[in-house]
Motif scaffolding. Structure first.
Motif, PDB file in Angstrom:
ATOM      1  N   GLN A   1      18.285  79.220 120.147  1.00  0.00           N
ATOM      2  CA  GLN A   1      18.838  80.047 121.225  1.00  0.00           C
ATOM      3  C   GLN A   1      18.112  81.383 121.323  1.00  0.00           C
ATOM      4  N   GLY A   2      17.698  81.912 120.166  1.00  0.00           N
ATOM      5  CA  GLY A   2      16.998  83.202 120.167  1.00  0.00           C
ATOM      6  C   GLY A   2      15.579  83.104 120.701  1.00  0.00           C
ATOM      7  N   ILE A   3      14.809  82.116 120.241  1.00  0.00           N
ATOM      8  CA  ILE A   3      13.393  82.061 120.635  1.00  0.00           C
ATOM      9  C   ILE A   3      13.216  81.537 122.059  1.00  0.00           C
TER      10      ILE A   3
ATOM     11  N   LEU B   1      12.887  88.998 120.148  1.00  0.00           N
ATOM     12  CA  LEU B   1      12.464  87.843 120.946  1.00  0.00           C
ATOM     13  C   LEU B   1      13.485  87.477 122.018  1.00  0.00           C
ATOM     14  N   SER B   2      14.722  87.930 121.837  1.00  0.00           N
ATOM     15  CA  SER B   2      15.748  87.627 122.838  1.00  0.00           C
ATOM     16  C   SER B   2      15.561  88.446 124.109  1.00  0.00           C
ATOM     17  N   PHE B   3      14.746  89.517 124.028  1.00  0.00           N
ATOM     18  CA  PHE B   3      14.393  90.274 125.226  1.00  0.00           C
ATOM     19  C   PHE B   3      13.240  89.564 125.942  1.00  0.00           C
ATOM     20  N   SER B   4      12.812  90.116 127.050  1.00  0.00           N
ATOM     21  CA  SER B   4      11.677  89.534 127.776  1.00  0.00           C
ATOM     22  C   SER B   4      10.398  89.718 126.957  1.00  0.00           C
TER      23      SER B   4
ATOM     24  N   VAL C   1       6.466  92.326 123.185  1.00  0.00           N
ATOM     25  CA  VAL C   1       5.061  92.690 122.946  1.00  0.00           C
ATOM     26  C   VAL C   1       4.919  94.205 122.862  1.00  0.00           C
ATOM     27  N   GLY C   2       5.669  94.911 123.700  1.00  0.00           N
ATOM     28  CA  GLY C   2       5.588  96.372 123.749  1.00  0.00           C
ATOM     29  C   GLY C   2       6.014  97.054 122.467  1.00  0.00           C
TER      30      GLY C   2
ATOM     31  N   GLU D   1       4.015  84.767 120.068  1.00  0.00           N
ATOM     32  CA  GLU D   1       3.735  83.349 119.838  1.00  0.00           C
ATOM     33  C   GLU D   1       3.781  83.001 118.350  1.00  0.00           C
ATOM     34  N   LYS D   2       3.228  83.881 117.525  1.00  0.00           N
ATOM     35  CA  LYS D   2       3.243  83.627 116.072  1.00  0.00           C
ATOM     36  C   LYS D   2       4.678  83.551 115.550  1.00  0.00           C
ATOM     37  N   GLU D   3       5.513  84.532 115.948  1.00  0.00           N
ATOM     38  CA  GLU D   3       6.897  84.552 115.481  1.00  0.00           C
ATOM     39  C   GLU D   3       7.671  83.354 116.013  1.00  0.00           C
TER      40      GLU D   3
END
Length: 337
Positions: free
Chosen positions: A85-87, A227-230, A235-236, A242-244
């Motif tokens: 659900q998170g990723i 990761l639950s954000f956009s 990235v910011g 992608e790695k996580e």
């Protein structure tokens, strides 16, 4: 109004203690009831070595390993669901719904039906076989759900996952259609989510997976929050998205595969446990993950205890009991989201 972190931490501890007490209570009830019952006033004497041969056999050889397996599997499925659900940023993600469990099932079926089985190594090889198979299916689902320039599309992932789940189920039917009757019966029980790995070696087989991957997930809780954000936001703040995602996806698949390799195709636990935990404490992973873990174990234990005793001696598979609760819950979430 924001609740201070210290207040939420205190609330989390109270909930965790309450859930641990609930798990112990249901486990004691489960120990005492069943086809071969042991009276509740004899449970403690049996644990301290004052039970009869029958009481010790029922508790130590039949009930206790099954209860521990059920709790561990529920915990693993809950963490797997929370990660997915998170990723994917999709509240409907669950290892049973998006095809991970079905992928594990294909590996288990092929291994069980077509490879020579040595009893000593079969138990320990099963989680590995289930993981390899589920991981290959998860990679395919991920590839088909990913769009260049946009990234992973959560709704597309659910649809692709459901498609792969149906395809795997169809392939399972083809595999068992020409197999021996005894092996077909085992696979049929596996598909229904019947807790079949009910002996101490099965606990030893899946415990290392949980001891490594659950602490790993708790360690990565902050990354799951980001990761639950956009993607631009993640990235910011310096997250290698992608790695996580890949690391956490591997952990989710491994946890689900380890669980279903000994319990069969259990769905909806990974969907419900994180949702219930979030509704109690909020969406922050550091706070809700420990609660979700305990809720997952409790849900599957309750489902198996009810299913095991509702029709004797065979009972109803735990997977069917969780589906009876989880399917309406899934539809409700679908309508709300």
């Amino acid at each position: 109004m924001l609740i201070p972190t210290t207040s939420k931490t205190t609330k989390q501890r109270i909930i965790v203690i309450s859930l641990v007490a609930s798990v112990i209570l249901i486990a004691v009830i489960s120990l005492g009831i069943g086809y071969s019952s042991v009276s509740f006033n004899r449970i403690i004497p049996t644990f301290i070595g004052q039970g009869t041969f029958k009481e010790e056999f029922v508790i130590y050889s039949i009930r206790l390993p099954r209860i521990i397996i059920t709790i561990l599997a529920g915990m693993a499925l809950a963490v797997s669901g929370a990660i997915l659900q998170g990723i994917t940023r999709n509240d409907l993600a669950d290892p049973g719904i998006i095809g991970v469990n079905a992928g594990a099932g294909i590996g288990v079926a092929i291994f069980f039906l077509y490879f020579p089985i040595d009893v000593g190594s079969f138990i320990y090889a099963l989680p590995i076989i289930a993981f390899i198979s589920a991981f290959l299916i998860a990679i395919l689902i991920y590839i088909f759900s990913y769009t260049k320039g946009i990234g992973l599309q959560p709704i597309k992932l659910i649809l692709v996952g459901v498609g792969f789940s149906m395809a795997c189920s169809g392939l399972m039917v083809v595999l068992i259609s020409s197999s021996e009757r005894e092996k077909v019966d085992f696979i049929a029980k596996w598909l229904a989510g019947s807790i079949w790995g009910t002996d101490w070696p099965f606990i030893i087989a899946i415990l290392p997976w949980l001891l490594i991957l659950i602490p790993f997930t708790l360690y990565k809780a902050n990354k799951l929050d980001l990761l639950s954000f956009s993607e631009p936001v993640a990235v910011g703040v310096g997250v290698r998205v992608e790695k996580e995602r890949v690391l956490l996806l591997v952990a989710a698949v491994a946890l689900a595969a380890a669980a279903v390799s000994v319990t069969g195709g259990i769905a909806f636990v990974g969907l419900m446990a994180p949702h219930i935990a979030k509704s109690i404490i909020g969406p922050r992973n550091q706070l809700y993950l420990p609660i979700a873990i305990l809720i997952g174990g409790l849900l599957l234990l309750i489902a198996d205890t009810i299913g095991r005793n509702i029709i004797e001696p065979e009972g109803i598979a735990a997977g069917i009991m969780t589906a009876l609760i989880g399917a309406p819950y899934f539809i409700l979430l679908l309508l709300r989201k």
